[in-house]
Design a protein around this motif. Structure first.
Motif, PDB file in Angstrom:
ATOM      1  N   SER A  42       0.826  -1.208   0.000  1.00 56.54           N
ATOM      2  CA  SER A  42       0.000   0.000   0.000  1.00 56.54           C
ATOM      3  C   SER A  42       0.859   1.257   0.000  1.00 56.54           C
ATOM      4  CB  SER A  42      -0.933  -0.005   1.206  1.00 56.54           C
ATOM      5  OG  SER A  42      -1.695   1.186   1.260  1.00 56.54           O
ATOM      6  N   ASN A  67     -10.712   3.890  -0.757  1.00 57.14           N
ATOM      7  CA  ASN A  67     -10.415   2.894  -1.788  1.00 57.14           C
ATOM      8  C   ASN A  67     -11.315   3.039  -3.012  1.00 57.14           C
ATOM      9  OD1 ASN A  67      -8.363   1.716  -0.274  1.00 57.14           O
ATOM     10  ND2 ASN A  67      -9.732   0.263   0.721  1.00 57.14           N
ATOM     11  N   SER A 105      -5.219   6.143  -0.121  1.00 54.45           N
ATOM     12  CA  SER A 105      -5.262   5.370  -1.372  1.00 54.45           C
ATOM     13  C   SER A 105      -5.732   6.226  -2.554  1.00 54.45           C
ATOM     14  CB  SER A 105      -6.103   4.103  -1.190  1.00 54.45           C
ATOM     15  OG  SER A 105      -7.419   4.373  -0.781  1.00 54.45           O
ATOM     16  N   GLY A 143      -6.249   1.053   2.821  1.00 54.72           N
ATOM     17  CA  GLY A 143      -6.643   2.388   2.410  1.00 54.72           C
ATOM     18  C   GLY A 143      -5.967   3.496   3.180  1.00 54.72           C
ATOM     19  N   PHE A 187      -6.321  -1.514  -4.618  1.00 52.26           N
ATOM     20  CA  PHE A 187      -7.269  -0.830  -3.734  1.00 52.26           C
ATOM     21  C   PHE A 187      -8.711  -1.034  -4.182  1.00 52.26           C
ATOM     22  CE2 PHE A 187      -3.300   1.662  -3.339  1.00 52.26           C
ATOM     23  CZ  PHE A 187      -3.066   1.441  -1.995  1.00 52.26           C
TER      24      PHE A 187
END
Length: 492
Positions: A77, A435, A240, A234, A473
């Motif tokens: 991420s 997301n 994100s 996220g 995501f």
């Protein structure tokens, strides 16, 4: 000269890029000048980052499920989000337009994408879980004990902190600069404070386990839900698919063509207009060289400050949480995670460490509160100012006349919303809505950045990584929707 870009918005005017020395008013950009003047917008993003994800969701998931199967989600991420941040900021540097204004150039036009983008950002963050969590920490600092379930006073403290954000913005000469300076202090104190506590209480075996967890691909641990894992993905690093809502600070900092576009000044600053439409640079030898210099500064700011800080900001709280779980013999819950570490350290090492940990937690969550609250107001101000000639006439070209009244309206709304759910539940909601942005904005970035002046256009492999943002995501958002309204697509 003008440069056409997209639909429904005026063509970009064309002017030379400024030099970094001109923007920052220095003779040369050396290491000292880099730190003192050029680095900054990433700190505002980092101040938001080291908060809801790093202090709440990361420690909550590690505390309940351990590092393996969770850590790799954090690393992937952070890598994808940092790259995405660079691509969002590329557009700002090349055009002087903030992303919310740039979206108006994507077909079918501003009348769809600009208001929709403002609504997505406000809907994602207006829940105020970041504010309510900070209020819980202040309550514990004041009373020396954890707030009882459903107590009203923590929410009142959260509202007081919102008022403090308004005061900071109102007392600034240049709002972005005030946020940078505040985050230099807060982020520095947070990372140094966490490092000191971790060195004191966390055994080496846990340090190694935390680091190893980042690089160990494994199935998510049994029992973790799609909503929990999606929230962690996220809000690791930033938000994100919605990270673009913070990248407009590069315009206000004066990066690239942002220097030609203007900035939002504080009430103590002079009246400053912002261009309603952007400006870009010609494709000639001089400007190609200047673009490369600005792009290197952007990469230094994002990868050298934001990414490194975000990874440290996740590692240090999560290993501290793992040690708190070992000391207390209990696991954190959504209700007590904002103060769980402080309570466990206080029981083991005394009240002094209890208060130190609480103070760090409040600082972490307030830095998030400061950045998110201001950014919601900033995004709405930029969007309204750029798309409404009637508003520009009404405020006589001074964005502050919209910015501050809207901030007060938003303060009242958030003060009401934070009474509706547990703080961490609100944060998980916001993270999963972030997301949603990954399903939309990577493709819009591909469209916009492919039409920039040739020196500023991304390389083909950059588009591939933007698609990976969409897949990674986007998967978590789709699973979140399925989990919310029925059965998740994937269970762990």
């Amino acid at each position: 000269m003008t440069h056409p870009l997209g639909v429904s918005r005026p063509d970009l005017t064309v002017a030379d890029l400024p030099t970094p020395e001109e923007v920052f008013n220095v003779a040369r950009i050396g290491p000292k000048e880099l730190v003192k003047y050029a680095v900054g917008p990433s700190l505002i993003a980092l101040g938001i980052s080291i908060g809801s994800g790093e202090w709440l969701l990361g420690p909550l998931n590690v505390g309940q499920y351990g590092f393996v199967g969770v850590g790799w989600v954090i690393l992937v991420s952070a890598l994808l989000q940092t790259f995405y941040n660079v691509e969002c900021s590329r557009y700002v540097l090349a055009t002087g337009e903030t992303p919310v204004v740039g979206w108006g150039r994507v077909p079918p036009g501003w009348f769809l994408w600009v208001p929709l983008s403002v609504l997505v950002v406000i809907f994602a963050f207006i829940a105020g879980g970041w504010a309510a969590s900070a209020g819980q920490g202040v309550y514990a600092l004041v009373h020396g004990t954890i707030a009882p379930a459903g107590a009203e006073e923590p929410r009142l403290w959260a509202i007081a902190l919102l008022v403090l954000v308004f005061v900071i913005a109102a007392s600034a000469r240049r709002i972005s600069r005030a946020l940078e300076l505040a985050n230099w202090v807060m982020v520095g104190a947070i990372l140094l404070g966490l490092l000191a506590i971790d060195l004191f209480v966390v055994p080496f075996s846990l340090w190694w386990e935390g680091i190893r967890g980042f690089f160990t691909p494994a199935a998510p641990p049994a029992g973790i839900t799609a909503t929990q894992l999606g929230a962690l993905a996220g809000f690791t690093a930033l938000a994100s698919g919605l990270n673009w809502y913070v990248m407009g600070h590069y315009r206000d900092k004066g990066y690239g063509m942002g220097f030609r576009a203007g900035f939002i000044s504080g009430l103590r600053g002079g009246r400053k207009e912002i261009l309603a439409s952007g400006v870009t640079f010609p494709d000639d030898e001089r400007n190609r060289g200047l673009w490369r210099r600005w792009y290197r500064l952007l990469l230094t700011d994002m990868w050298g400050v934001f990414f490194v800080g975000a990874m440290l900001g996740m590692l240090l709280p999560t290993i501290l949480m793992a040690q708190a779980v070992a000391l207390s013999g209990e696991k954190p819950t959504r209700a007590n995670v904002p103060t769980f570490v402080a309570a466990a350290l206080g029981d083991e090492y005394g009240r002094a460490l209890f208060y130190v940990a609480l103070a760090l937690g409040v600082l972490i969550l307030f830095s998030t509160q400061l950045g998110i609250f201001e950014a919601m107001v900033r995004v709405t101000t930029d969007a309204a100012h750029a798309t409404s000639p009637r508003l520009r006439a009404l405020i006589e070209g001074d964005p502050r006349r919209f910015y501050y009244p809207f901030m007060l309206v938003l303060l009242v709304i958030i003060s009401i919303v934070i009474h509706l759910a547990l703080p961490v539940g609100l944060v998980e909601w916001s993270a999963n809505l972030s997301n949603l942005g990954a399903l939309i904005y990577p493709f819009m970035l591909i469209y916009l950045n492919s039409k920039l002046p040739r020196p500023a256009r991304p390389r083909p492999w950059h588009y591939v990584i933007l698609i990976l943002n969409f897949l990674f995501f986007g998967f978590f958002f789709v699973n979140f929707v399925a989990d919310t309204f029925g059965a998740p697509l994937v269970t762990f």
